[in-house]
Motif scaffolding. Structure first.
Motif, PDB file in Angstrom:
ATOM      1  N   GLN A 246       2.768  18.958  16.991  1.00  0.00           N
ATOM      2  CA  GLN A 246       2.827  17.507  16.908  1.00  0.00           C
ATOM      3  C   GLN A 246       3.364  17.046  15.568  1.00  0.00           C
ATOM      4  N   VAL A 247       3.825  15.806  15.563  1.00  0.00           N
ATOM      5  CA  VAL A 247       4.234  15.145  14.333  1.00  0.00           C
ATOM      6  C   VAL A 247       3.087  14.220  13.962  1.00  0.00           C
ATOM      7  N   LEU A 248       2.561  14.389  12.760  1.00  0.00           N
ATOM      8  CA  LEU A 248       1.455  13.569  12.287  1.00  0.00           C
ATOM      9  C   LEU A 248       1.972  12.516  11.317  1.00  0.00           C
ATOM     10  N   ILE A 249       1.576  11.277  11.541  1.00  0.00           N
ATOM     11  CA  ILE A 249       1.929  10.176  10.646  1.00  0.00           C
ATOM     12  C   ILE A 249       0.613   9.630  10.110  1.00  0.00           C
ATOM     13  N   ALA A 250       0.364   9.894   8.822  1.00  0.00           N
ATOM     14  CA  ALA A 250      -0.899   9.513   8.193  1.00  0.00           C
ATOM     15  C   ALA A 250      -0.713   8.226   7.394  1.00  0.00           C
ATOM     16  N   PHE A 251      -1.538   7.242   7.694  1.00  0.00           N
ATOM     17  CA  PHE A 251      -1.489   5.949   7.026  1.00  0.00           C
ATOM     18  C   PHE A 251      -2.618   5.843   6.014  1.00  0.00           C
ATOM     19  N   ASP A 252      -2.450   4.938   5.065  1.00  0.00           N
ATOM     20  CA  ASP A 252      -3.484   4.643   4.075  1.00  0.00           C
ATOM     21  C   ASP A 252      -4.661   3.963   4.778  1.00  0.00           C
TER      22      ASP A 252
ATOM     23  N   HIS B 248      15.886  10.423  12.358  1.00  0.00           N
ATOM     24  CA  HIS B 248      15.459   9.363  11.454  1.00  0.00           C
ATOM     25  C   HIS B 248      14.174   8.815  12.082  1.00  0.00           C
ATOM     26  N   VAL B 249      13.090   8.866  11.344  1.00  0.00           N
ATOM     27  CA  VAL B 249      11.816   8.370  11.846  1.00  0.00           C
ATOM     28  C   VAL B 249      11.635   6.955  11.315  1.00  0.00           C
ATOM     29  N   ARG B 250      11.658   5.994  12.228  1.00  0.00           N
ATOM     30  CA  ARG B 250      11.510   4.577  11.869  1.00  0.00           C
ATOM     31  C   ARG B 250      10.139   4.109  12.331  1.00  0.00           C
ATOM     32  N   ILE B 251       9.319   3.695  11.367  1.00  0.00           N
ATOM     33  CA  ILE B 251       7.958   3.271  11.663  1.00  0.00           C
ATOM     34  C   ILE B 251       7.860   1.778  11.392  1.00  0.00           C
TER      35      ILE B 251
ATOM     36  N   PHE C 132       0.845  -1.186   0.000  1.00  0.00           N
ATOM     37  CA  PHE C 132       0.000   0.000   0.000  1.00  0.00           C
ATOM     38  C   PHE C 132       0.882   1.238   0.000  1.00  0.00           C
ATOM     39  N   PRO C 133       0.314   2.433  -0.179  1.00  0.00           N
ATOM     40  CA  PRO C 133       1.143   3.649  -0.111  1.00  0.00           C
ATOM     41  C   PRO C 133       1.822   3.783   1.252  1.00  0.00           C
ATOM     42  N   LEU C 134       3.004   4.361   1.245  1.00  0.00           N
ATOM     43  CA  LEU C 134       3.772   4.557   2.471  1.00  0.00           C
ATOM     44  C   LEU C 134       3.129   5.634   3.342  1.00  0.00           C
ATOM     45  N   PRO C 135       3.294   5.560   4.645  1.00  0.00           N
ATOM     46  CA  PRO C 135       2.747   6.608   5.503  1.00  0.00           C
ATOM     47  C   PRO C 135       3.443   7.943   5.281  1.00  0.00           C
ATOM     48  N   ASP C 136       2.690   9.026   5.442  1.00  0.00           N
ATOM     49  CA  ASP C 136       3.225  10.380   5.308  1.00  0.00           C
ATOM     50  C   ASP C 136       3.568  10.927   6.688  1.00  0.00           C
TER      51      ASP C 136
END
Length: 144
Positions: free
Chosen positions: A71-77, A124-127, A60-64
């Motif tokens: 805040q830091v927002l991490i948006a998922f598909d 480095h943001v590791r998800i 699927f598309p990678l998270p943004d």
């Protein structure tokens, strides 16, 4: 007493040796942290990491990752709804600034991390997350 070339050379050599000692002392005071404390165990699990990266790049598309004001927002598909995982903010300069935050996407597809706990730095943001028994991993950079 008259100043001559011998005095000048002696002063130059003593000054050079003192400066060299000063620089050597300062270099010895620099703290070098290991990248990870358990790097050997991580090397053994490297094939699983490669598969997780491949899953994230192909399924699927990678998270943004977006930096907001507070805040830091991490948006998922939408396809990742119901996933859970962990975000690791890795500071390559000092491990004291590293932060790990667990998240659960059962309600919405956005993970919000408050920036109050993150010192201003380069990260480095590791998800890493799992969805329906499949593991995923994505890494990106963030300048805060």
């Amino acid at each position: 007493m008259k100043f001559n070339w011998g005095h000048g050379i002696a002063i130059f050599i003593v000054t050079f040796v003192v400066m060299l000692g000063f620089f050597a002392y300062n270099i010895m005071q620099i703290q070098f942290d290991l990248v990870d404390e358990n790097y050997y165990q991580m090397e053994l699990a490297h094939e699983d990491h490669i598969n997780s990266v491949h899953n994230a790049n192909t399924d699927f598309p990678l998270p943004d990752v977006m930096l907001g004001e507070n805040q830091v927002l991490i948006a998922f598909d939408e396809a990742y709804k119901g996933s859970s995982g962990e975000v690791h903010f890795y500071d390559p300069v000092s491990k004291d600034n590293d932060r790990k935050v667990k998240f659960d996407l059962s309600k919405d597809n956005v993970c919000a991390v408050p920036t109050a706990s993150l010192p201003s730095n380069y990260y480095h943001v590791r998800i890493a997350w799992t969805n329906k028994g499949k593991s995923y991993f994505h890494e990106t950079e963030l300048q805060r």
